[in-house]
Scaffold this active site. Sequence first.
Site, short mmCIF file in Angstrom:
data_model
loop_
_atom_site.label_atom_id
_atom_site.label_comp_id
_atom_site.label_asym_id
_atom_site.label_seq_id
_atom_site.Cartn_x
_atom_site.Cartn_y
_atom_site.Cartn_z
N ARG A 278 50.60 8.76 21.98
CA ARG A 278 50.87 9.13 20.60
C ARG A 278 51.97 8.29 19.96
NH1 ARG A 278 49.95 14.63 18.95
NH2 ARG A 278 50.06 15.16 21.16
N ARG A 314 42.57 17.95 14.72
CA ARG A 314 43.88 18.46 15.13
C ARG A 314 44.34 19.69 14.31
NH1 ARG A 314 48.17 16.29 15.24
NH2 ARG A 314 48.75 16.93 17.33
N CYS A 346 30.68 23.85 7.55
CA CYS A 346 30.45 25.27 7.29
C CYS A 346 31.22 26.17 8.25
CB CYS A 346 28.96 25.55 7.39
SG CYS A 346 28.03 24.44 6.36
N GLU A 347 32.52 26.06 8.23
CA GLU A 347 33.38 26.94 9.03
C GLU A 347 34.69 27.09 8.28
OE1 GLU A 347 34.18 26.33 13.10
OE2 GLU A 347 32.31 25.27 13.48
N TYR A 375 44.73 10.66 18.68
CA TYR A 375 43.90 11.85 18.82
C TYR A 375 43.18 12.18 17.51
CZ TYR A 375 46.89 11.96 22.91
OH TYR A 375 47.56 11.60 24.05
N1 LLP Z 1 49.43 10.63 30.51
C1 LLP Z 1 48.69 11.71 30.79
C2 LLP Z 1 48.37 12.01 32.19
C3 LLP Z 1 48.23 12.55 29.75
O1 LLP Z 1 47.51 13.63 30.05
C4 LLP Z 1 48.55 12.24 28.40
C5 LLP Z 1 48.07 13.07 27.31
C6 LLP Z 1 49.32 11.09 28.16
C7 LLP Z 1 49.74 10.31 29.23
C8 LLP Z 1 49.69 10.66 26.78
O2 LLP Z 1 50.48 11.58 26.12
P1 LLP Z 1 51.13 11.20 24.70
O3 LLP Z 1 52.15 10.12 24.94
O4 LLP Z 1 50.04 10.74 23.82
O5 LLP Z 1 51.74 12.46 24.25
N2 LLP Z 1 44.75 15.97 21.77
C9 LLP Z 1 46.11 16.43 21.77
C10 LLP Z 1 46.97 15.69 22.77
C11 LLP Z 1 46.45 15.72 24.20
C12 LLP Z 1 47.31 14.99 25.18
C13 LLP Z 1 46.64 14.88 26.50
N3 LLP Z 1 47.34 14.11 27.48
C14 LLP Z 1 46.68 16.33 20.36
O6 LLP Z 1 45.96 15.93 19.46
O7 LLP Z 1 47.84 16.65 20.13
#
Ligand code: LLP
Length: 421
Positions: A278, A314, A346-347, A375
Amino acid sequence: MDHFLYKNGTLHAEDVPLTDIAAQVGTPFYVYSTATLTRHYHLFTEALSPLPHMVCFAIKSLSNVAVLKLLGDLGAGMDVVSGGEYRRAKAAGVPGDRIVFSGVGKTRDEMRLALTGGIRQFNVESEPELRALSEVATSLGLTAPITIRVNPDVDAKTHAKIATGKSENKFGIPIAKARNVYAEAASLPGIDVIGVDVHIGSQLTDLAPFEAAYNKVADLTRALRADGHNIRRLDLGGGLGIPYTRSNEAPPLPMDYGALIKRTVGDLGCEIEIEPGRLISGNAGLLVSSVIYVKNGEGRDFLILDAAMNDLVRPSMYDAHHDIVPVIEPAPATEPAAFDVVGPVCETGDTFAKARPLAPLSEGDLVAFRSAGAYGAVMASEYNTRPLVPEVLVKGDHFAVIRQRPTFDEILNRDTIPSWL
Ligand code: LLP
């Protein structure tokens, strides 16, 4: 900081007016900034220097092959969680020795793919996975470099759906059991134990949970070395949060995160790996959409957009906030009005924001969702048979479509009618 600014009254991606992209590509579309992606990657490499390190981009956050090539060419490694993501990293030209395989349910096929194609390490999450990997590697006459993902039982203080470091979560091996599992790993054929892995969650806006987890990893590393393991690499996961609003949100900076890493594990002489997603991609992307209708309801006005929950899930999935801004800059004294911003699906859950103050907008006007690079496109679907939203990459004053919007023929041709119908 990002590179999406108003210039001459129009929101730009770097030097390209979003109106130009909309005219050529149509809406909705995602747009990413090369300069922002590059800057965010370098923030991490600078924060970790001079420690030996590798920044492995969590490609689940934004997996377009063009973006992976951009980051891979800068020297980034890749953190993948499926055979599909592994293939994307390879298609972007990233060598196997820069690809880390994470994930709680790697299949034997995925292990074979990575072992034969080249892999930096597997982050193993359970004993059955460890045994399966040993079998697969031995059957191929290869050795699998591994870390074991430990679950430090630390509260990441983030949204429950994206917290991963508590003992009730499905991830990793309880840290209290780790020494036994490392002993088994060292005894298995085809396994080379090289390090320790931890990841406690996503969108962390406080450094304290990282500090608690990394201190536990440091203690474990010393204990494992005393047990005779040659621990030489620490994968500290991803998770550093980003500001989703322009106002008063100030999550920790990568530089402070880097200082924390140096303070907690810097004296162990290990190579440091991190897996940010992210923070690199989130504020490097916008979702641009058009207003279809402005509908005056009872006591509220709806802004009905041509983007919907299938394009950016999200808000409906995590109640996430995304700033929404008009592409044409409102005149300075414009009074905002409150809108419920919704899509055409439609939700009722297809709601991006409620009572959001926005400068008045009309049919055909363009709006942009900020902080949508991570994401966003990767979680899009074709729900309601809405074509997957295209992606555009900007560099300076030019742009390229890096994923086309599928045609309806392409969508319909994926279905087949069996002969008996
Ligand atoms: N490493 C692992 C093992 C992970 O499971 C994740 C994210 C990351 C790295 C990266 O994390 P970041 O730096 O992006 O926070 N869909 C959700 C977020 C799901 C994160 C899953 N794992 C959202 O939209 O907030």
